[in-house]
Design a protein around this motif. Structure first.
Motif, short mmCIF file in Angstrom:
data_model
loop_
_atom_site.label_atom_id
_atom_site.label_comp_id
_atom_site.label_asym_id
_atom_site.label_seq_id
_atom_site.Cartn_x
_atom_site.Cartn_y
_atom_site.Cartn_z
N ASP A 149 2.36 11.10 -4.74
CA ASP A 149 1.59 10.35 -5.73
C ASP A 149 0.51 9.50 -5.06
O ASP A 149 -0.65 9.49 -5.48
CB ASP A 149 2.51 9.42 -6.52
CG ASP A 149 3.48 10.14 -7.44
OD1 ASP A 149 3.11 11.19 -7.99
OD2 ASP A 149 4.61 9.66 -7.59
N ALA A 198 -2.40 18.86 -8.39
CA ALA A 198 -1.55 19.18 -9.53
C ALA A 198 -0.29 19.93 -9.10
O ALA A 198 0.81 19.65 -9.60
CB ALA A 198 -2.34 20.01 -10.54
N HIS A 212 1.97 17.45 -7.25
CA HIS A 212 2.51 16.46 -8.18
C HIS A 212 3.61 17.05 -9.05
O HIS A 212 4.61 16.38 -9.34
CB HIS A 212 1.39 15.88 -9.05
CG HIS A 212 1.85 14.84 -10.01
ND1 HIS A 212 2.14 15.11 -11.33
CD2 HIS A 212 2.10 13.51 -9.84
CE1 HIS A 212 2.53 14.01 -11.93
NE2 HIS A 212 2.51 13.02 -11.06
N GLU A 213 3.44 18.30 -9.45
CA GLU A 213 4.45 18.94 -10.29
C GLU A 213 5.81 18.97 -9.60
O GLU A 213 6.85 18.82 -10.24
CB GLU A 213 4.01 20.35 -10.66
CG GLU A 213 4.96 21.07 -11.60
CD GLU A 213 4.47 22.45 -11.99
OE1 GLU A 213 5.17 23.15 -12.74
OE2 GLU A 213 3.36 22.84 -11.55
N GLY A 240 5.88 14.62 -7.60
CA GLY A 240 5.37 13.40 -8.22
C GLY A 240 6.44 12.64 -8.97
O GLY A 240 7.37 13.22 -9.54
N TRP A 245 0.92 11.65 -14.11
CA TRP A 245 -0.35 12.17 -13.59
C TRP A 245 -1.52 11.24 -13.91
O TRP A 245 -2.32 10.91 -13.04
CB TRP A 245 -0.57 13.56 -14.18
CG TRP A 245 -1.91 14.19 -13.96
CD1 TRP A 245 -2.94 14.26 -14.86
CD2 TRP A 245 -2.37 14.88 -12.79
NE1 TRP A 245 -4.01 14.95 -14.32
CE2 TRP A 245 -3.69 15.34 -13.05
CE3 TRP A 245 -1.80 15.16 -11.54
CZ2 TRP A 245 -4.44 16.07 -12.13
CZ3 TRP A 245 -2.56 15.89 -10.61
CH2 TRP A 245 -3.86 16.32 -10.90
N GLY A 276 -5.27 17.03 -17.71
CA GLY A 276 -4.71 17.75 -16.58
C GLY A 276 -5.74 18.61 -15.88
O GLY A 276 -6.93 18.57 -16.21
#
Length: 571
Positions: free
Chosen positions: A63, A144, A147-148, A151, A155, A227
Motif C-alpha cells: 500500500d 492494481a 494491491h489485489e 493491499g 485502493w 480502478g
C-alpha cells in the motif's frame, strides 16, 4: 517464513492517516534516520510522507509503495510516474514475489522502428520526443495487481496524498528546477507542460514556486474511484489517440494495445553471496542477474580486508562489471519473446568459472560473453541508451513485509509528451536500435507487444536466518546494477551504514573508458588503476541516485543517496 519484528519498540510516524492528509505546499522534514517497526525511503520527502501516511493508517508495505509511486508522479515528474512503468520485489509470508510493470511496444511495432529508410538511426527528436518512443504505461496495472494480493488499505485511499499534492500544490525544489533546465527540450515540449512548470519568459519557474497540477488531480480521482479500468479500458482510446497522433511512422499505438496491457508476476532471481541471500528482478530486467553475477564473481576475494580505499578493490569491481555486462548485452531481454538462460547465468559453477577470468594483477583486454547452460546458439550484442528518468523507493511495514520498487519514464521527462497531467515514457528507446547485427538477431530488438530490457535492480537481502536486512535499489540507467552491487558490498563487506554505502563513489567501465566522479576517492586512484591496465578515467559530476533501508539492532535505518539529498533544498 519472514519474521515480523514485534520485539522492536513502536515508533511515532510523522504524519497522520491518509483520510485526513493535507499536503502542505512547503518542504517536509526528513524522517528520523532509524525507525523501529516500519520505514520508507524515497528520493523526495513529500513522497516519503505519503508512504508513511499509509503505514500510519494500517497499510501494508505494498500500500505504502503505491502511495509513494503516485506522489512521485506529482513531485518528481522528471523521473517516474503513472506514465511509465516499474518493477516491484516484495518479501513477506508468501516468500519473494516480483511484479513486472514494464511498458510494452504497440502490437504493430517493427524492428525498424528507430531506423530511417537507409537503416540509419532516426534524428533524436523524431526518435525520442515523439510517440515512437512511448510504450503502454504499466505502473497502474502493476499497482492494481500487487494491491489485489497484498493491499490492506482501500485502493482509493492510496491516491489521497498524491491528489492533495497535485491539487493544493508543492514547492519547486532545486532538483526539479535543474532538471527542467537541463532537459528543457523534453520538459517544455507541450503547451500543457509549459503552463505548469515554465514562466512567460520560457524559463523554468523559480525554486520555491508553488506548483499545482489540477489535471493530474482529476486523473488520479478517476483512477481512484473507477480502478485501473479508468486508464486501461474507458481511458484507452484517449491515450492511444494522443500517442498515435504524435507518432510519425511505424506501428502506432491503438486502444486495443492499451486494453490488452497486463502486469505480470515473474520468478525472482535469488542467489547466495557469502552467508546472505540476494533476491532481485528477472527479465525483462537485467538488474537481478547482473547484481548476482558481480557479487558472485567477487565472493572469492577478501573484500573486507581490502576496503573501499583500496585501488585493488575497485580494480576487482571493475573487472566483475565487465564480465557481467558482457553477458547482459547478449542474453538479457523479454523472456516472453526470446530464450533467456537465467538459471545458467546465475549457476554458481558458471559464475565461478567467470570469476576465474579476473586477474587481481591486471585488467583484461576485453570481456567476452560466456556460454551458460541453456544459452541460445546465436545472439548478437545490443545496447540501449542510459535511463536518467528513474527513481527507487524502499518500504518495510509493521509486520516485516518489504517492498523494493524501481519506477521509471526512461529519460528525464520521458518522451516529453504530456497527457492527463503527467509525462509519458520514452521507454521503447531502451530497445536496441538495430534488430540484427551481421544477420544475427539481437535479443533486445523491437517487436510488437514486447517489453524492452531494463537495468532496474530492486533488491532485497536476507541474512543467514532468513531475516530481511537490506531493501535497496537505484536509478541511473546502466549504472543501476553497479550502484546496487557496490552498496551491498559496502554494507555486507565493509560494515557501513546504508547512508555510507550509498555515498560510495560511482565507478563503471564503458569499454576501455572508466567513468567516475570528480573529487571522489576513486578519482584520486587514477594512476594506480591505470597501472593495472585500466583505460582513461573520465571524470563526471557527482551522480547516483539510490535509496535503501537497513535493519539495525534499534530498528530500520532509512537512507538516501547524499548526492540527491543535496539537491532537495528550496534555496
Amino acid at each position: 517464513m519472514f519474521r515480523p519484528y514485534a520485539l522492536l519498540a513502536p515508533f511515532a510516524l510523522l504524519v497522520s492517516g491518509c483520510a485526513g492528509y493535507n499536503a502542505p505546499p512547503v518542504a517536509v522534514s526528513e524522517p528520523a534516520p532509524v525507525a523501529s517497526q516500519g520505514a520508507v525511503s524515497t528520493a523526495d520527502p513529500r513522497a516519503t510522507a505519503a508512504g508513511e501516511a499509509i503505514l500510519a493508517q494500517g497499510g501494508s508495505a505494498t500500500d505504502a509503495a503505491i502511495a509513494v509511486m503516485l506522489a512521485l508522479t506529482v513531485v518528481e515528474p522528471q523521473s517516474s510516474g503513472i506514465g511509465g512503468g516499474g518493477f516491484m520485489v516484495l518479501a513477506g509470508d508468501d516468500g519473494v514475489v516480483t511484479f513486472d510493470g514494464r511498458e510494452t511496444a504497440p502490437a504493430a511495432a517493427t524492428g525498424a522502428r528507430f531506423l530511417d529508410e537507409d537503416g540509419e538511426p532516426l534524428p533524436y527528436t523524431e526518435r525520442v520526443i515523439s510517440g515512437l518512443s512511448v510504450g503502454i504505461p504499466g505502473n497502474i496495472a502493476l499497482a492494481a495487481q500487487a494491491h489485489e494480493r497484498y493491499g490492506k488499505v482501500p485502493w482509493a485511499d492510496l491516491f489521497a496524498p498524491a491528489i492533495a499534492l497535485a491539487r493544493d500544490g508543492f514547492l519547486m525544489n532545486r532538483r526539479l528546477n535543474d532538471s527542467l533546465s537541463s532537459a528543457a527540450e523534453r520538459a517544455s515540449n507541450t503547451e500543457a507542460a509549459r503552463a505548469i512548470f515554465f514562466g512567460a519568459d520560457g524559463a523554468p519557474l523559480p525554486v520555491g514556486t508553488l506548483i499545482k497540477v489540477p489535471e493530474l488531480a482529476e486523473t488520479f480521482e478517476r483512477i481512484a474511484s473507477r480502478g485501473p479500468s479508468a486508464m486501461y479500458e474507458t481511458g484507452a482510446e484517449a491515450l492511444a489517440d494522443y500517442v498515435a497522433a504524435e507518432t510519425p511512422r511505424d506501428g502506432r499505438m491503438t486502444a486495443a494495445d492499451v486494453r490488452s496491457y497486463a502486469a505480470k508476476e515473474r520468478d525472482p532471481v535469488c542467489t547466495r553471496y557469502r552467508v546472505y541471500k540476494i533476491c532481485g528482478m528477472g527479465p525483462p530486467s537485467s538488474g537481478g542477474v547482473a547484481v548476482a553475477q558481480m557479487l558472485g564473481q567477487l565472493e572469492r576475494f577478501d573484500l573486507a580486508q581490502l576496503g573501499p580505499q583500496s585501488p585493488q578493490f575497485w580494480h576487482l569491481f571493475l573487472e566483475s562489471q565487465r564480465i557481467a555486462y558482457a553477458d547482459r548485452e547478449v542474453y538479457l531481454a523479454d523472456q516472453d519473446f526470446v530464450e533467456v538462460p537465467v538459471a545458467g547465468l546465475v549457476d554458481p559453477a558458471y559464475i565461478a568459472a567467470r570469476s576465474a577470468l579476473i586477474d587481481p594483477g591486471a585488467a583484461m583486454a576485453n570481456a567476452e560473453p560466456g556460454v551458460p547452460q541453456g544459452a541460445p546458439l546465436a545472439r548478437a550484442d545490443g545496447n540501449e541508451p542510459p535511463e536518467s528518468g528513474t527513481t527507487h523507493f524502499s518500504i518495510v511495514d509493521a509486520e516485516g513485509n518489504a517492498v523494493s520498487y524501481t519506477s521509471t519514464v526512461e529519460g528525464a521527462f520521458g518522451s516529453g509528451l504530456h497527457f492527463g497531467g503527467f509525462y509519458l515514457n520514452n521507454e521503447l528507446t531502451d530497445f536496441s536500435s538495430s534488430p540484427a547485427i551481421n544477420g544475427v538477431p539481437v535479443a533486445n530488438r523491437v517487436e510488437g507487444g514486447k517489453r524492452p530490457r531494463s537495468s532496474m535492480a530492486p533488491t532485497i537481502v536476507f541474512d543467514q536466518d532468513g531475516e530481511i536486512i537490506l531493501v535497496i535499489g537505484a536509478a541511473g540507467g546502466p549504472t543501476i546494477p553497479v550502484q546496487v552491487a557496490r552498496s551491498i558490498i559496502g554494507v555486507l563487506d565493509f560494515g557501513m551504514t546504508a547512508e555510507e554505502a550509498l555515498g560510495l563513489p560511482l565507478i563503471m567501465a564503458f569499454g576501455s573508458t572508466i567513468i567516475t566522479e570528480e573529487g571522489s576517492s576513486v578519482a584520486a586512484m587514477a594512476d594506480e588503476l591505470q597501472a593495472l591496465g585500466h583505460g582513461e578515467l573520465r571524470l563526471l559530476s557527482p551522480r547516483g541516485k539510490a535509496n535503501a533501508l537497513r535493519r539495525t539492532p534499534d530498528g530500520w535505518e532509512s537512507a538516501g543517496d547524499p548526492r540527491v539529498a543535496a539537491m532537495l533544498g528550496y534555496e
